[in-house]
Design a protein around this motif. Sequence first.
Motif, mmCIF file in Angstrom:
data_model
loop_
_atom_site.group_PDB
_atom_site.id
_atom_site.type_symbol
_atom_site.label_atom_id
_atom_site.label_comp_id
_atom_site.label_asym_id
_atom_site.label_seq_id
_atom_site.Cartn_x
_atom_site.Cartn_y
_atom_site.Cartn_z
ATOM 1 N N VAL B 67 0.840 -1.203 0.000
ATOM 2 C CA VAL B 67 0.000 0.000 0.000
ATOM 3 C C VAL B 67 0.873 1.250 0.000
ATOM 4 C CG1 VAL B 67 -1.788 1.241 1.289
ATOM 5 C CG2 VAL B 67 -1.730 -1.263 1.347
ATOM 6 N N ASP B 68 0.672 2.089 -0.999
ATOM 7 C CA ASP B 68 1.388 3.365 -1.014
ATOM 8 C C ASP B 68 0.684 4.321 -0.052
ATOM 9 O OD1 ASP B 68 3.476 4.835 -3.044
ATOM 10 O OD2 ASP B 68 2.045 6.226 -2.170
ATOM 11 N N SER B 69 1.478 5.189 0.568
ATOM 12 C CA SER B 69 0.853 6.105 1.532
ATOM 13 C C SER B 69 -0.026 7.145 0.836
ATOM 14 C CB SER B 69 1.928 6.806 2.380
ATOM 15 O OG SER B 69 2.785 7.524 1.536
ATOM 16 N N GLN B 78 -4.767 5.222 6.493
ATOM 17 C CA GLN B 78 -6.184 4.984 6.823
ATOM 18 C C GLN B 78 -6.676 3.660 6.256
ATOM 19 O OE1 GLN B 78 -8.929 8.215 6.210
ATOM 20 N NE2 GLN B 78 -7.361 9.716 6.717
ATOM 21 N N PHE B 79 -6.189 3.338 5.049
ATOM 22 C CA PHE B 79 -6.624 2.060 4.472
ATOM 23 C C PHE B 79 -6.156 0.902 5.347
ATOM 24 C CE2 PHE B 79 -5.750 -1.792 2.116
ATOM 25 C CZ PHE B 79 -7.041 -2.102 1.702
ATOM 26 N N ILE B 80 -4.904 0.932 5.788
ATOM 27 C CA ILE B 80 -4.396 -0.192 6.596
ATOM 28 C C ILE B 80 -5.117 -0.222 7.948
ATOM 29 C CG2 ILE B 80 -2.355 -1.184 7.730
ATOM 30 C CD1 ILE B 80 -0.698 -0.190 5.372
ATOM 31 N N ARG B 81 -5.373 0.950 8.492
ATOM 32 C CA ARG B 81 -6.131 0.973 9.765
ATOM 33 C C ARG B 81 -7.517 0.357 9.560
ATOM 34 N NH1 ARG B 81 -5.178 6.074 11.315
ATOM 35 N NH2 ARG B 81 -3.344 5.405 12.431
ATOM 36 N N TRP B 82 -8.154 0.713 8.437
ATOM 37 C CA TRP B 82 -9.463 0.105 8.127
ATOM 38 C C TRP B 82 -9.326 -1.408 8.007
ATOM 39 C CZ3 TRP B 82 -10.559 -2.958 3.923
ATOM 40 C CH2 TRP B 82 -11.897 -3.380 3.827
ATOM 41 N N GLN B 107 2.607 12.974 9.888
ATOM 42 C CA GLN B 107 2.234 11.597 9.567
ATOM 43 C C GLN B 107 3.260 10.555 10.000
ATOM 44 O OE1 GLN B 107 1.048 11.787 5.442
ATOM 45 N NE2 GLN B 107 -1.067 11.956 6.113
ATOM 46 N N VAL B 108 4.318 10.988 10.646
ATOM 47 C CA VAL B 108 5.334 10.024 11.065
ATOM 48 C C VAL B 108 4.739 9.016 12.051
ATOM 49 C CG1 VAL B 108 7.528 9.760 12.269
ATOM 50 C CG2 VAL B 108 7.247 11.578 10.586
ATOM 51 N N LEU B 109 3.994 9.513 13.013
ATOM 52 C CA LEU B 109 3.399 8.604 13.993
ATOM 53 C C LEU B 109 2.286 7.774 13.367
ATOM 54 C CD1 LEU B 109 3.282 10.745 17.251
ATOM 55 C CD2 LEU B 109 4.893 8.954 16.616
ATOM 56 N N LYS B 110 1.569 8.358 12.404
ATOM 57 C CA LYS B 110 0.521 7.590 11.723
ATOM 58 C C LYS B 110 1.124 6.380 11.024
ATOM 59 C CE LYS B 110 -2.809 9.661 9.294
ATOM 60 N NZ LYS B 110 -3.373 10.644 8.343
ATOM 61 N N ALA B 111 2.299 6.574 10.438
ATOM 62 C CA ALA B 111 2.954 5.463 9.742
ATOM 63 C C ALA B 111 3.299 4.354 10.736
ATOM 64 C CB ALA B 111 4.217 5.950 9.033
ATOM 65 N N ARG B 112 3.745 4.740 11.921
ATOM 66 C CA ARG B 112 4.142 3.739 12.914
ATOM 67 C C ARG B 112 2.927 3.003 13.469
ATOM 68 N NH1 ARG B 112 5.882 5.478 18.792
ATOM 69 N NH2 ARG B 112 3.619 5.440 18.884
ATOM 70 N N SER B 146 -6.000 -3.819 20.526
ATOM 71 C CA SER B 146 -6.240 -2.996 21.712
ATOM 72 C C SER B 146 -7.055 -1.793 21.257
ATOM 73 C CB SER B 146 -4.904 -2.555 22.327
ATOM 74 O OG SER B 146 -4.292 -1.597 21.509
ATOM 75 N N PRO B 147 -7.613 -1.047 22.184
ATOM 76 C CA PRO B 147 -8.423 0.095 21.751
ATOM 77 C C PRO B 147 -7.631 1.092 20.900
ATOM 78 C CG PRO B 147 -8.784 -0.355 24.072
ATOM 79 C CD PRO B 147 -7.662 -1.242 23.643
ATOM 80 N N GLY B 148 -6.342 1.228 21.158
ATOM 81 C CA GLY B 148 -5.565 2.237 20.446
ATOM 82 C C GLY B 148 -4.784 1.719 19.259
ATOM 83 N N TYR B 149 -4.675 0.417 19.116
ATOM 84 C CA TYR B 149 -3.835 -0.127 18.042
ATOM 85 C C TYR B 149 -4.303 -1.521 17.661
ATOM 86 C CZ TYR B 149 0.158 -2.103 15.571
ATOM 87 O OH TYR B 149 0.944 -2.707 14.628
ATOM 88 N N CYS B 150 -4.249 -1.791 16.374
ATOM 89 C CA CYS B 150 -4.580 -3.129 15.893
ATOM 90 C C CYS B 150 -3.590 -3.455 14.772
ATOM 91 C CB CYS B 150 -6.017 -3.140 15.378
ATOM 92 S SG CYS B 150 -6.586 -4.774 14.930
#
Lengths: 160, 200
Positions: B67-69, B78-82, B107-112, B146-150
């Motif tokens: 997946v490209d960012s 967002q796609f990977i989070r979905w 977006q650095v933290l979003k990537a992590r 977990s509620p904050g991360y999957c």
Amino acid sequence: MAQAKLFQVENRLAVAMRRPGGRSIADLLRNAEQRVSALRETCVISLGRQVERMRGLSAAARRGQEPSALDDLYAAANGVFSIAAAFELKHVAEAAYELCDLADHFRETGDVVWPAIDVYVDGLRLLLAEPTDSDAGVAIQAGLRRVRSRFLHEAPRAAR
Amino acid sequence: MSPSSLRPGERVNLANAEVLLLDGQKEGLDLLIEMFAGFGVHTPRAASTAEEAKTLTRDREINLFVVDSALGDTDGYQFIRWLRRSGVTPNCFAPALLLIGHTKRSQVLKARDCGANFVVSKPITPLVMLQRIIWTTKENRAFVESPGYCGPDRRFRALGPPVGEKGRRSGDLPPEVGKATEPNLDQSDIDALFGARKAG
């Protein structure tokens, strides 16, 4: 605080890859590199189109016609970086990456200096016409970095 | 495992792997398609928007997501989070590689934290891509919900929670060593642990 739930999952890619057959890694890399190389000319032509699109975005933004111009320009510069870097157009990739830095900085500050963007876009046009590692390319890039350093004080990240 | 540990003679069979390639830029997508065709993937599935990719994810079993960012309608994070929260099994557990070019500071933290197995910085060459693919097949990280991360466990090594922080997992131990509850072993006990013993 809620506890995290940890569990093991089957890696179905690993299962698929363990099936009999296949080819050596050296073969796969050779094939992939040949197929990617065959796209080079088409992709390099597309870089010119992207740069022209950036010029249009900048002009429209100055006329107040394109509220998302900076976001679109950032995305276009990021696209130029991706393709140029994949085909080892080092100067073009570095300049596009620095343009992303600049656009991101302007987005954060909310104060966009479009002439600085234009200098980068024009620089990209010139770099596309230069052979990789030409003296002119080095000089253009040095000039672009002087523009960048007026707004961003940290050194640009090395081209990857 | 070192990412540079490819053995040229090792055989790899990607012919039947179902791979979904997602890139919002036409040339970037073409490049990925050709690369994966070169790797022997029989039919790489390609999408340029998250919506197309969601449809493919629901309709097919996918073994690997690349997946490209930068996407046309949203972003790769967002796609990977979905994907991780989608409940579409087994796809929601499939390895996902996130490709990033320039990354905005925001977006650095979003990537992590989006749930990708690996974040791969561009330029993407066939060598880098194949290394990461093989890497994903050899790692054995647990999956975390977990509620904050999957997604796959972000802890690559079992070093416990960060110093000064209370662990969030039931298996996390405090860094302080407690008082001994039994007397120390004497030397003969220790020697006995290392000595040869008759099996059975």
